[in-house]
Design an enzyme around this catalytic site. Structure first.
Site, PDB file in Angstrom:
ATOM      1  N   HIS A   1       0.701  -1.309  -0.056  1.00 53.82           N
ATOM      2  CA  HIS A   1       0.011   0.003  -0.107  1.00 53.82           C
ATOM      3  C   HIS A   1       0.777   1.353   0.055  1.00 53.82           C
ATOM      4  O   HIS A   1       0.423   2.326  -0.362  1.00 53.82           O
ATOM      5  CB  HIS A   1      -0.858  -0.072   1.112  1.00 53.82           C
ATOM      6  CG  HIS A   1      -0.284   0.466   2.506  1.00 53.82           C
ATOM      7  ND1 HIS A   1      -0.001  -0.586   3.301  1.00 53.82           N
ATOM      8  CD2 HIS A   1      -0.005   1.526   2.997  1.00 53.82           C
ATOM      9  CE1 HIS A   1       0.632  -0.037   4.326  1.00 53.82           C
ATOM     10  NE2 HIS A   1       0.498   1.160   4.398  1.00 53.82           N
TER      11      HIS A   1
ATOM     12  N   ASP B   1      -0.733  -7.741   1.376  1.00 55.08           N
ATOM     13  CA  ASP B   1      -0.110  -6.072   1.510  1.00 55.08           C
ATOM     14  C   ASP B   1       1.474  -6.134   1.633  1.00 55.08           C
ATOM     15  O   ASP B   1       1.951  -6.110   2.663  1.00 55.08           O
ATOM     16  CB  ASP B   1      -0.562  -5.195   2.782  1.00 55.08           C
ATOM     17  CG  ASP B   1      -0.243  -3.803   2.645  1.00 55.08           C
ATOM     18  OD1 ASP B   1       0.235  -3.391   1.384  1.00 55.08           O
ATOM     19  OD2 ASP B   1      -0.451  -3.197   3.373  1.00 55.08           O
TER      20      ASP B   1
ATOM     21  N   SER C   1       4.459   2.784   8.166  1.00 58.15           N
ATOM     22  CA  SER C   1       3.835   1.634   7.239  1.00 58.15           C
ATOM     23  C   SER C   1       5.110   0.946   6.474  1.00 58.15           C
ATOM     24  O   SER C   1       6.013   1.497   6.206  1.00 58.15           O
ATOM     25  CB  SER C   1       2.782   2.367   6.294  1.00 58.15           C
ATOM     26  OG  SER C   1       1.801   2.653   6.849  1.00 58.15           O
TER      27      SER C   1
END
Length: 250
Positions: free
Chosen positions: A65, A116, A206
């Site tokens: 992502h 992901d 992230s």
């Protein structure tokens, strides 16, 4: 309170939102996490940042992502920074590597952040495949998440690497709360008693690793062991890309 889950990178959480802020953590000892990577991702005049980590000297694992949620498409300019503590300082330890080859899991979906995971090539193949974690029942284990993201829900930021301790929760809890939770490929992490956590989507955290029992078991809550066959296949292909004329992902 369950802080969240990650679907493809070692240490992010998201109770419907993505994890990326180190809440309630503390600054780590300088350069004590040599496996940590900082991703500077640009598309034209736009820019975003993410975390990642080395699984061997020529390969960095992160969250898909990071590349696709903000900047759909593959025409990206990605720089991986290794050896950083204060990302805003010009530390002598820092290495900046322009990434030309990367591969995103073909079944990645931003709907629930399934699969992901992304693998980036940061150099020639100089080592055997990394030691990927074996499947383990981690429920109750105390793990750590590190990154350079926001440190509070109000948007406070940090330039130095910070880390927070979180506990792996029983997957049944997340299955009840999150319709897209997949126990075979995700890890449910949180803290029942305080506001610590890797919280929401924010630049810097992230894609970073979830470290449990001295090994990276998650990419901000993607269960790495589930993706081991895919990771090893991509590492094999990366070795072939050392040959002249190999294609690139950009």
């Amino acid at each position: 309170r369950v802080v969240g889950i990650t679907a493809a990178c070692v240490i992010l959480t998201f109770p419907i939102s993505l994890p990326a802020r180190i809440i309630g953590g503390k600054e780590v000892k300088r350069h004590s996490r040599p496996y940590m990577a900082y991703l500077d991702i640009q598309k034209g005049s736009e820019r975003t940042f993410c975390g990642g980590f080395l699984i061997r000297p020529d390969a960095v694992l992160s969250a898909a992502h990071c590349l696709l949620l903000v900047f759909p498409g593959r025409k990206l300019n990605i720089t991986v920074i290794l050896g950083a503590h204060n990302i805003r300082d010009k530390e002598r330890s820092q290495q900046r590597i322009h990434v030309r080859h990367w591969v995103i899991h073909p079944k990645y979906s931003h709907e629930g952040f399934q699969n992901d995971i992304v693998l980036l090539k940061v150099g020639p193949n100089t080592s055997p495949p990394g030691h990927l974690p074996k499947p383990l029942d981690l429920a109750g284990a105390e793990c750590k998440v590190a990154g350079w993201g926001q440190t509070s829900v109000t948007g406070d930021t940090t330039n130095v690497m910070r880390e927070v301790k979180l506990k792996v929760q029983n997957g049944t809890i997340c299955q009840q709360l999150l319709k897209n939770y997949q126990p075979q490929s995700m890890i449910c992490v949180g803290d029942d008693y305080s506001k610590k956590g890797s919280y929401k989507v924010s630049a810097g955290d992230s894609g970073g690793p979830l470290i449990c029992k001295q090994k990276a078991h998650g990419i901000v809550f993607t269960r790495i062991s589930y993706f081991e066959p895919w990771i090893r296949e991509q590492l094999r292909k990366f070795s072939l890309q050392d040959l002249p004329g190999s294609p690139s992902s950009d």
